[in-house]
Design a protein around this motif. Sequence first.
Motif, PDB file in Angstrom:
ATOM      1  N   UNK A  97      -5.071   2.125  14.962  1.00  0.00           N
ATOM      2  CA  UNK A  97      -4.512   0.817  15.282  1.00  0.00           C
ATOM      3  C   UNK A  97      -4.700  -0.182  14.143  1.00  0.00           C
ATOM      4  N   UNK A  98      -5.866  -0.173  13.520  1.00  0.00           N
ATOM      5  CA  UNK A  98      -6.107  -1.061  12.380  1.00  0.00           C
ATOM      6  C   UNK A  98      -5.140  -0.769  11.248  1.00  0.00           C
ATOM      7  N   UNK A  99      -4.916   0.492  10.975  1.00  0.00           N
ATOM      8  CA  UNK A  99      -3.969   0.887   9.933  1.00  0.00           C
ATOM      9  C   UNK A  99      -2.565   0.375  10.271  1.00  0.00           C
ATOM     10  N   UNK A 100      -2.187   0.437  11.537  1.00  0.00           N
ATOM     11  CA  UNK A 100      -0.864  -0.029  11.954  1.00  0.00           C
ATOM     12  C   UNK A 100      -0.662  -1.511  11.648  1.00  0.00           C
ATOM     13  N   UNK A 101      -1.662  -2.349  11.954  1.00  0.00           N
ATOM     14  CA  UNK A 101      -1.473  -3.784  11.697  1.00  0.00           C
ATOM     15  C   UNK A 101      -1.571  -4.106  10.212  1.00  0.00           C
ATOM     16  N   UNK A 102      -2.361  -3.342   9.461  1.00  0.00           N
ATOM     17  CA  UNK A 102      -2.398  -3.532   8.006  1.00  0.00           C
ATOM     18  C   UNK A 102      -1.052  -3.135   7.407  1.00  0.00           C
ATOM     19  N   UNK A 103      -0.528  -1.989   7.819  1.00  0.00           N
ATOM     20  CA  UNK A 103       0.774  -1.549   7.301  1.00  0.00           C
ATOM     21  C   UNK A 103       1.893  -2.506   7.699  1.00  0.00           C
ATOM     22  N   UNK A 104       1.815  -3.082   8.888  1.00  0.00           N
ATOM     23  CA  UNK A 104       2.821  -4.067   9.300  1.00  0.00           C
ATOM     24  C   UNK A 104       2.759  -5.291   8.395  1.00  0.00           C
ATOM     25  N   UNK A 105       1.556  -5.752   8.093  1.00  0.00           N
ATOM     26  CA  UNK A 105       1.397  -6.901   7.203  1.00  0.00           C
ATOM     27  C   UNK A 105       1.883  -6.606   5.803  1.00  0.00           C
ATOM     28  N   UNK A 106       1.533  -5.438   5.278  1.00  0.00           N
ATOM     29  CA  UNK A 106       1.984  -5.066   3.936  1.00  0.00           C
ATOM     30  C   UNK A 106       3.503  -4.916   3.890  1.00  0.00           C
ATOM     31  N   UNK A 107       4.064  -4.282   4.902  1.00  0.00           N
ATOM     32  CA  UNK A 107       5.517  -4.121   4.942  1.00  0.00           C
ATOM     33  C   UNK A 107       6.239  -5.461   4.933  1.00  0.00           C
ATOM     34  N   UNK A 108       5.726  -6.417   5.695  1.00  0.00           N
ATOM     35  CA  UNK A 108       6.323  -7.757   5.720  1.00  0.00           C
ATOM     36  C   UNK A 108       6.157  -8.442   4.365  1.00  0.00           C
ATOM     37  N   UNK A 109       4.992  -8.271   3.747  1.00  0.00           N
ATOM     38  CA  UNK A 109       4.764  -8.878   2.425  1.00  0.00           C
ATOM     39  C   UNK A 109       5.754  -8.331   1.402  1.00  0.00           C
ATOM     40  N   UNK A 110       5.962  -7.026   1.412  1.00  0.00           N
ATOM     41  CA  UNK A 110       6.903  -6.432   0.454  1.00  0.00           C
ATOM     42  C   UNK A 110       8.326  -6.912   0.763  1.00  0.00           C
ATOM     43  N   UNK A 111       8.666  -7.036   2.037  1.00  0.00           N
ATOM     44  CA  UNK A 111       9.994  -7.534   2.403  1.00  0.00           C
ATOM     45  C   UNK A 111      10.197  -8.983   1.963  1.00  0.00           C
ATOM     46  N   UNK A 112       9.115  -9.738   1.909  1.00  0.00           N
ATOM     47  CA  UNK A 112       9.194 -11.135   1.461  1.00  0.00           C
ATOM     48  C   UNK A 112       9.152 -11.250  -0.064  1.00  0.00           C
ATOM     49  N   UNK A 113       9.050 -10.141  -0.756  1.00  0.00           N
ATOM     50  CA  UNK A 113       9.063 -10.155  -2.215  1.00  0.00           C
ATOM     51  C   UNK A 113       7.716 -10.355  -2.875  1.00  0.00           C
ATOM     52  N   UNK A 114       6.642 -10.238  -2.126  1.00  0.00           N
ATOM     53  CA  UNK A 114       5.314 -10.398  -2.720  1.00  0.00           C
ATOM     54  C   UNK A 114       5.055  -9.282  -3.729  1.00  0.00           C
ATOM     55  N   UNK A 115       4.440  -9.645  -4.831  1.00  0.00           N
ATOM     56  CA  UNK A 115       4.068  -8.641  -5.823  1.00  0.00           C
ATOM     57  C   UNK A 115       2.733  -7.992  -5.460  1.00  0.00           C
ATOM     58  N   UNK A 116       1.878  -8.763  -4.810  1.00  0.00           N
ATOM     59  CA  UNK A 116       0.557  -8.253  -4.419  1.00  0.00           C
ATOM     60  C   UNK A 116       0.113  -8.933  -3.144  1.00  0.00           C
ATOM     61  N   UNK A 117      -0.808  -8.265  -2.475  1.00  0.00           N
ATOM     62  CA  UNK A 117      -1.419  -8.824  -1.272  1.00  0.00           C
ATOM     63  C   UNK A 117      -2.925  -8.797  -1.484  1.00  0.00           C
ATOM     64  N   UNK A 118      -3.540  -9.922  -1.268  1.00  0.00           N
ATOM     65  CA  UNK A 118      -4.987 -10.053  -1.408  1.00  0.00           C
ATOM     66  C   UNK A 118      -5.632  -9.961  -0.037  1.00  0.00           C
TER      67      UNK A 118
END
Length: 153
Positions: A97-118
């Motif tokens: 479950x933790x991996x799912x919410x991390x992957x959801x956050x990363x996926x949204x960040x990449x969709x928003x054009x973020x180069x990196x996520x801290x």
Amino acid sequence: MDTMSTTRRAEIGDLQELLALYRHLTPDMPELSDDLAKNRWLEILSAEHVAVFVVEDKGVLVASSTLITAPNLMRGATPHGFLENVVTHVGHRRHGYGREVVEAGLGEAWARGCQRVLLVTGRMHLNPHVADFYTSCGFKSGRAGLMAQRPIS
């Protein structure tokens, strides 16, 4: 992960369950008045640069993360992403479950054009598996982070 679970954006009706879930990360979290909690939640949900993700299993919130993106003039004007408040219910850890919410956050960040996520966590010194978990999600040690805390008045 359980086939009965759903990863989704948080909704207005998730507030009380989300606050209870946060206590699995910070048990001594101060109680919020109903008005303050509701007003802040509405502010979070309406902020275009904030996305809260939850995993719901059999009607119960079992994990959550918050992505905050910020505009930036550096790195070709690509936004920064910050992943915060990653928490999984104690009774539901080590089920993906933790991996799912991390992957959801990363996926949204990449969709928003973020180069990196801290991501900053204070849990690595308490549990060595925390670093392994975040590394397996694609995070790596980078620049050193520092934090200033507002002085207590």
